[in-house]
Design an enzyme around this catalytic site. Structure first.
Site, PDB file in Angstrom:
ATOM      1  N   GLU A   1       4.460  -7.882   2.679  1.00 27.29           N
ATOM      2  CA  GLU A   1       4.849  -8.841   3.715  1.00 27.29           C
ATOM      3  C   GLU A   1       4.485  -8.318   5.105  1.00 27.29           C
ATOM      4  OE1 GLU A   1       6.622  -7.560   1.225  1.00 27.29           O
ATOM      5  OE2 GLU A   1       8.308  -8.850   0.674  1.00 27.29           O
TER       6      GLU A   1
ATOM      7  N   VAL B   1       0.869  -1.175   0.000  1.00 28.72           N
ATOM      8  CA  VAL B   1       0.000   0.000   0.000  1.00 28.72           C
ATOM      9  C   VAL B   1       0.906   1.225   0.000  1.00 28.72           C
ATOM     10  CG1 VAL B   1      -1.817   1.268   1.199  1.00 28.72           C
ATOM     11  CG2 VAL B   1      -1.782  -1.243   1.301  1.00 28.72           C
ATOM     12  N   GLU B   2       0.923   1.928  -1.130  1.00 28.26           N
ATOM     13  CA  GLU B   2       1.783   3.099  -1.261  1.00 28.26           C
ATOM     14  C   GLU B   2       1.046   4.371  -0.849  1.00 28.26           C
ATOM     15  OE1 GLU B   2       3.199   2.925  -5.321  1.00 28.26           O
ATOM     16  OE2 GLU B   2       4.639   1.352  -4.807  1.00 28.26           O
TER      17      GLU B   2
END
Ligand code: ZN
Length: 132
Positions: free
Chosen positions: A56, A44-45
């Site tokens: 991860e 999720v940027e």
């Protein structure tokens, strides 16, 4: 279907939820707990890049928030070419809970290789437990 292939399938499903408009690099992860539950995550940027989170760690934090702290295996898939490995930050977070766990790393065709976390991050940071 083996449990490893099933875990890869779950990671590919999670990858579809990646929010990666800046890097266009979609990652999915599926984390198998020692008790047999699977927790998935995707990257999720954020427009403030430093706030982005890897797939991860998204999976680990989801699992820990559900009361799980013992992990056996993590599968990682990504949109890049070749085998894509987790970053050091994610390895450290995994080692906090399960230093003996294993990871499955894949290429774009879902060929996979399996590694021990201890081989990928042999010296983990650990408060108060430093070896001589
Ligand atoms: Zn990472």
């Amino acid at each position: 279907m083996s449990s490893r292939e099933e875990l890869l399938k779950r990671a590919r499903e999670a990858q579809k939820n990646a929010y990666a408009p800046y890097s266009n690099f979609q990652v999915g992860a599926a984390l198998l707990s020692a008790g047999g539950k699977v927790y998935t995550g995707s990257n999720v940027e954020n427009s403030s890049y430093g706030l982005s989170i890897c797939a991860e760690r998204a999976a680990v934090f989801k699992a820990v928030n559900d009361g799980e702290r013992d992990f056996a295996l993590l599968a990682v898939v990504a949109s890049g070419q070749g085998y894509v490995f987790p970053c050091g930050a994610c390895l450290q977070v995994l080692a906090e809970f399960s230093p003996e766990m294993k990871l499955i790393i894949t290429d774009e065709k879902d060929h996979y290789k399996e590694y021990a976390l201890q081989d990928m991050l042999p010296q983990i940071f650990s408060l108060g437990k430093q070896e001589e």
